[in-house]
Design an enzyme around this catalytic site. Sequence first.
Site, mmCIF file in Angstrom:
data_model
loop_
_atom_site.group_PDB
_atom_site.id
_atom_site.type_symbol
_atom_site.label_atom_id
_atom_site.label_comp_id
_atom_site.label_asym_id
_atom_site.label_seq_id
_atom_site.Cartn_x
_atom_site.Cartn_y
_atom_site.Cartn_z
ATOM 1 N N GLU A 16 1.431 8.660 6.225
ATOM 2 C CA GLU A 16 2.953 9.322 7.377
ATOM 3 C C GLU A 16 3.387 10.073 7.617
ATOM 4 O O GLU A 16 3.238 11.102 6.932
ATOM 5 C CB GLU A 16 4.450 8.328 6.278
ATOM 6 C CG GLU A 16 4.136 7.262 6.019
ATOM 7 C CD GLU A 16 3.321 5.992 6.702
ATOM 8 O OE1 GLU A 16 4.100 5.485 7.976
ATOM 9 O OE2 GLU A 16 2.547 5.196 5.685
ATOM 10 N N GLY B 13 0.973 -1.649 0.010
ATOM 11 C CA GLY B 13 0.081 -0.091 -0.114
ATOM 12 C C GLY B 13 0.697 0.934 0.450
ATOM 13 O O GLY B 13 1.999 1.121 -0.136
ATOM 14 N N ASP B 14 -0.055 2.348 0.555
ATOM 15 C CA ASP B 14 1.214 3.486 0.187
ATOM 16 C C ASP B 14 1.590 4.047 1.451
ATOM 17 O O ASP B 14 3.151 4.480 1.206
ATOM 18 C CB ASP B 14 0.309 4.439 0.628
ATOM 19 C CG ASP B 14 -1.022 5.182 -0.362
ATOM 20 O OD1 ASP B 14 -0.685 4.446 -2.074
ATOM 21 O OD2 ASP B 14 -2.399 5.101 -0.592
#
Length: 301
Positions: A273, A65-66
């Site tokens: 993040e 994923g990201d």
Amino acid sequence: MKTVAVIINPNAGNQKLKNEINTIEARLKDVFEEVTVYTTAKEGDGKKIIEKIYSKVDLIIGGGGDGTIFELVNALAPLDHRPTFAVLPGGTCNDFSRTIGMNQNPLVALEQIVQKQTKTVDVGKYNDYYFLNFWGIGLISKVAEEMDGGNKKLLGKMSYYINTSKVVFQNETFQLKITSEEMNYDGEAVMMVVGNGPFLGGMKSFFPHADIQNGKFDVLIIKLAKLQHFWTWLETQMQNDYPDNRNDEVIYFRTSKLHVESSPEQNIDSDGEVLTQTPSEITILPKHLNVVIGDEAFGTV
């Protein structure tokens, strides 16, 4: 491209890559001379793998994923020699993979990768980190901080929008100071987003016209989180209208470099993040990374 390394996070998303590892390896060996598959067990493993192998491979494929892609790009971007990069989407939103036209079925994306079609794309840099999709403070970082892991797995990208609707009512302003060649601002804000690509949360939301090859960021500042302003912006963007600076509560501009300060300091959400806080110097690295694309026109899949 002859030598390939595949770095897979088997726990990404709903573990949809975990059971396909053997299939992925076998298909790549049909096309490339040398294929090595690595799986990560914890955060930081991907970075360590790249540091060991980057000089020996032509192509690095990131599966996950990201968050996985963020880690791998942050390992690749500082290198003097950067192998070509490809993405097998395996997470919840998979924003960068959508930008470069990858099919969201990883096995279909695999077939796109073996076609070896590439383009160079811009990479954003802030402080000691790099990003592909967006940099944000204020409401957008609160969405990431309050995201419930269980809901994210259950609801997928819809959980992002559910959380957005909750935090928008908090309306916590901060003092924002922006310095750039195109625009300076010193005043209150509830959110600032710097976009490199068009996708955020799995959809073309804030910047559907963003071009990951034009050497420019799209920058949005929302001064006051009136629900009307917030959702009007999202609605116009999803309708592919151009930003309207006649709205006094919204500032929009494009730039290649900007300095951001805030009081109090704000947590920075970069590609989902949250790792550091303002102040921040944000610059674009034009056509910094060569990537395998899924379609000639970015973001059409």
